[in-house]
Design a protein around this motif. Structure first.
Motif, PDB file in Angstrom:
ATOM      1  N   ILE A  76       0.842  -1.206   0.000  1.00 21.54           N
ATOM      2  CA  ILE A  76       0.000   0.000   0.000  1.00 21.54           C
ATOM      3  C   ILE A  76       0.872   1.249   0.000  1.00 21.54           C
ATOM      4  N   VAL A  77       1.878   1.259   0.863  1.00 21.94           N
ATOM      5  CA  VAL A  77       2.796   2.397   0.939  1.00 21.94           C
ATOM      6  C   VAL A  77       3.504   2.606  -0.395  1.00 21.94           C
ATOM      7  N   ALA A  78       3.954   1.523  -1.011  1.00 19.91           N
ATOM      8  CA  ALA A  78       4.671   1.616  -2.285  1.00 19.91           C
ATOM      9  C   ALA A  78       3.809   2.257  -3.366  1.00 19.91           C
ATOM     10  N   ARG A  79       2.552   1.856  -3.425  1.00 18.99           N
ATOM     11  CA  ARG A  79       1.657   2.434  -4.439  1.00 18.99           C
ATOM     12  C   ARG A  79       1.416   3.926  -4.186  1.00 18.99           C
ATOM     13  N   LEU A  80       1.297   4.302  -2.924  1.00 14.32           N
ATOM     14  CA  LEU A  80       1.102   5.710  -2.595  1.00 14.32           C
ATOM     15  C   LEU A  80       2.329   6.539  -2.978  1.00 14.32           C
ATOM     16  N   VAL A  81       3.503   6.019  -2.672  1.00 15.09           N
ATOM     17  CA  VAL A  81       4.736   6.746  -3.007  1.00 15.09           C
ATOM     18  C   VAL A  81       4.856   6.941  -4.513  1.00 15.09           C
ATOM     19  N   ALA A  82       4.568   5.886  -5.272  1.00 13.16           N
ATOM     20  CA  ALA A  82       4.695   5.967  -6.733  1.00 13.16           C
ATOM     21  C   ALA A  82       3.802   7.063  -7.310  1.00 13.16           C
ATOM     22  N   ARG A  83       2.664   7.312  -6.676  1.00  9.90           N
ATOM     23  CA  ARG A  83       1.763   8.353  -7.164  1.00  9.90           C
ATOM     24  C   ARG A  83       2.333   9.757  -6.979  1.00  9.90           C
ATOM     25  N   LEU A  84       3.323   9.885  -6.112  1.00 10.81           N
ATOM     26  CA  LEU A  84       3.921  11.198  -5.855  1.00 10.81           C
ATOM     27  C   LEU A  84       5.064  11.532  -6.806  1.00 10.81           C
ATOM     28  N   VAL A  85       5.478  10.549  -7.610  1.00  6.81           N
ATOM     29  CA  VAL A  85       6.634  10.722  -8.501  1.00  6.81           C
ATOM     30  C   VAL A  85       6.161  10.811  -9.943  1.00  6.81           C
ATOM     31  N   ASN A  86       6.382  11.939 -10.569  1.00  4.06           N
ATOM     32  CA  ASN A  86       5.997  12.136 -11.967  1.00  4.06           C
ATOM     33  C   ASN A  86       7.031  11.531 -12.908  1.00  4.06           C
ATOM     34  N   ASP A  87       6.607  11.186 -14.124  1.00  2.00           N
ATOM     35  CA  ASP A  87       7.564  10.818 -15.158  1.00  2.00           C
ATOM     36  C   ASP A  87       8.555  11.962 -15.348  1.00  2.00           C
ATOM     37  N   ASP A  88       9.788  11.624 -15.721  1.00  2.00           N
ATOM     38  CA  ASP A  88      10.875  12.573 -15.946  1.00  2.00           C
ATOM     39  C   ASP A  88      11.499  13.077 -14.660  1.00  2.00           C
ATOM     40  N   ALA A  89      11.067  12.590 -13.516  1.00  2.00           N
ATOM     41  CA  ALA A  89      11.652  13.027 -12.251  1.00  2.00           C
ATOM     42  C   ALA A  89      12.988  12.329 -12.012  1.00  2.00           C
ATOM     43  N   SER A  90      13.763  12.879 -11.081  1.00  2.00           N
ATOM     44  CA  SER A  90      15.005  12.257 -10.627  1.00  2.00           C
ATOM     45  C   SER A  90      14.875  11.977  -9.137  1.00  2.00           C
ATOM     46  N   LEU A  91      15.443  10.861  -8.700  1.00  2.00           N
ATOM     47  CA  LEU A  91      15.239  10.506  -7.296  1.00  2.00           C
ATOM     48  C   LEU A  91      16.295   9.551  -6.784  1.00  2.00           C
ATOM     49  N   TYR A  92      16.481   9.632  -5.469  1.00  2.00           N
ATOM     50  CA  TYR A  92      17.243   8.628  -4.739  1.00  2.00           C
ATOM     51  C   TYR A  92      16.265   7.617  -4.170  1.00  2.00           C
ATOM     52  N   LEU A  93      16.700   6.376  -4.084  1.00  2.00           N
ATOM     53  CA  LEU A  93      15.899   5.321  -3.477  1.00  2.00           C
ATOM     54  C   LEU A  93      16.795   4.578  -2.497  1.00  2.00           C
ATOM     55  N   ALA A  94      16.484   4.704  -1.215  1.00  2.00           N
ATOM     56  CA  ALA A  94      17.322   4.102  -0.182  1.00  2.00           C
ATOM     57  C   ALA A  94      17.076   2.604  -0.071  1.00  2.00           C
ATOM     58  N   GLY A  95      17.765   1.955   0.869  1.00  2.00           N
ATOM     59  CA  GLY A  95      17.669   0.515   1.032  1.00  2.00           C
ATOM     60  C   GLY A  95      16.435   0.087   1.805  1.00  2.00           C
ATOM     61  N   GLY A  96      16.224  -1.225   1.864  1.00  2.00           N
ATOM     62  CA  GLY A  96      15.135  -1.781   2.640  1.00  2.00           C
ATOM     63  C   GLY A  96      14.037  -2.396   1.800  1.00  2.00           C
ATOM     64  N   SER A  97      13.235  -3.252   2.435  1.00  2.00           N
ATOM     65  CA  SER A  97      12.217  -4.012   1.717  1.00  2.00           C
ATOM     66  C   SER A  97      11.065  -3.146   1.246  1.00  2.00           C
ATOM     67  N   THR A  98      10.687  -2.126   2.010  1.00  2.00           N
ATOM     68  CA  THR A  98       9.597  -1.245   1.581  1.00  2.00           C
ATOM     69  C   THR A  98       9.964  -0.527   0.287  1.00  2.00           C
ATOM     70  N   LEU A  99      11.188  -0.040   0.199  1.00  2.00           N
ATOM     71  CA  LEU A  99      11.592   0.721  -0.979  1.00  2.00           C
ATOM     72  C   LEU A  99      11.892  -0.199  -2.162  1.00  2.00           C
ATOM     73  N   ALA A 100      12.166  -1.462  -1.911  1.00  2.00           N
ATOM     74  CA  ALA A 100      12.247  -2.421  -3.015  1.00  2.00           C
ATOM     75  C   ALA A 100      10.886  -2.569  -3.677  1.00  2.00           C
ATOM     76  N   LEU A 101       9.824  -2.527  -2.881  1.00  2.00           N
ATOM     77  CA  LEU A 101       8.468  -2.571  -3.440  1.00  2.00           C
ATOM     78  C   LEU A 101       8.129  -1.273  -4.164  1.00  2.00           C
ATOM     79  N   VAL A 102       8.615  -0.150  -3.651  1.00  2.00           N
ATOM     80  CA  VAL A 102       8.447   1.129  -4.371  1.00  2.00           C
ATOM     81  C   VAL A 102       9.082   1.024  -5.751  1.00  2.00           C
TER      82      VAL A 102
END
Length: 264
Positions: free
Chosen positions: A81-107
């Protein structure tokens, strides 16, 4: 089916966390049959780690150190659920860091269907989830592997992170205290999180509701320093108050269903 060592870690964590775990619960968590669970329980009982009963097992040993395999098998629905919510906050063409952990692997799995993102990550599982999409540019920051979080750490990792100023830093945590202190279990993962947060325009903290406890001993930040908190449930009142006082946007399924994010 998971390997025996992975199954044993998952079983031990569930039994330790709850005091008792039923056969059916353990079978679902490990994706195995009840017969295999009973065999695993017999092996763990022989080692003196659990007490086996007809319908499950209770804790009888010292708390194991959680591994990535164990963490990734707990609170899976909440993390998705958290992963889907996070993905909605990121637009195409964006740049981002993605840290470690199982939650962010799902993101990362959610972001793998997006277009033209530039992603810098020290998350091994995230890199695997993202690499097949040719429209994405993905840089995996090398370093030493931390088995507990699936993270890469060390000076080589930090050198890569420091080269960029990106739109988002998407981070997670082992726990958050009542006063908003963000905690981790592993000292080595804190430096990459800190560098990502310092070199991004916005910080998104992605956690499930189980993290609103004193899980972890290493300070990695404070809730008032992030821009957005994403969770599968509405946070405790004290955390909501801190978010309101520090202009932190809170995103939950309830907030999105109402067409607005929570700040109080």
């Amino acid at each position: 089916m998971k390997r025996r060592a992975e199954r044993h870690e998952i079983i031990l964590e569930l039994v330790r966390a709850n005091g008792f775990a039923a056969i059916d619960e353990l079978a679902r968590a490990c994706d195995i049959s009840g017969q295999t669970v009973r065999r695993d329980l017999s092996e763990l009982e022989a080692q003196g780690l659990i007490q086996k009963y007809h319908g499950g097992a209770s804790w009888a040993g010292q708390a194991p150190k959680p591994s990535y395999a164990l963490r990734s098998a707990t609170h899976v629905e909440e993390k998705q659920i958290v992963a889907r919510l996070v993905a909605r906050l990121v637009n195409d063409d964006a740049s981002l860091y993605l840290a470690g952990g199982s939650t962010l692997a799902l993101v990362a799995k959610e972001l793998a269907a997006r277009n033209r993102l530039f992603i810098v990550t020290n998350n091994l599982q995230a890199g695997l989830a993202l690499y097949e999409n040719d429209t994405l540019r993905v840089m995996v920051a090398g370093g030493m592997i931390r088995s507990e979080s699936g993270s890469l750490t060390g000076e080589d990792t930090l050198k890569v992170i420091r080269r960029f100023m990106l739109d988002f830093a998407i981070i997670s945590a082992s726990g958050i205290t009542a006063d908003g202190t963000i905690l981790e279990r592993d000292q080595e993962v804190v430096a990459p999180i800190t560098e990502m947060s310092a070199t991004s325009r916005k910080v998104i903290l992605a956690i499930d509701g189980s993290k609103f406890s004193d899980v972890g001993t290493i300070k990695s930040g404070w809730i008032g320093d992030v821009d957005t908190l994403v969770c599968d449930v509405i946070p405790p009142a004290g955390i909501l108050r801190l978010c309101k006082e520090n202009n932190v946007t809170v995103v939950t399924p309830e907030a999105l269903s109402e067409g607005t994010a929570l700040t109080s």
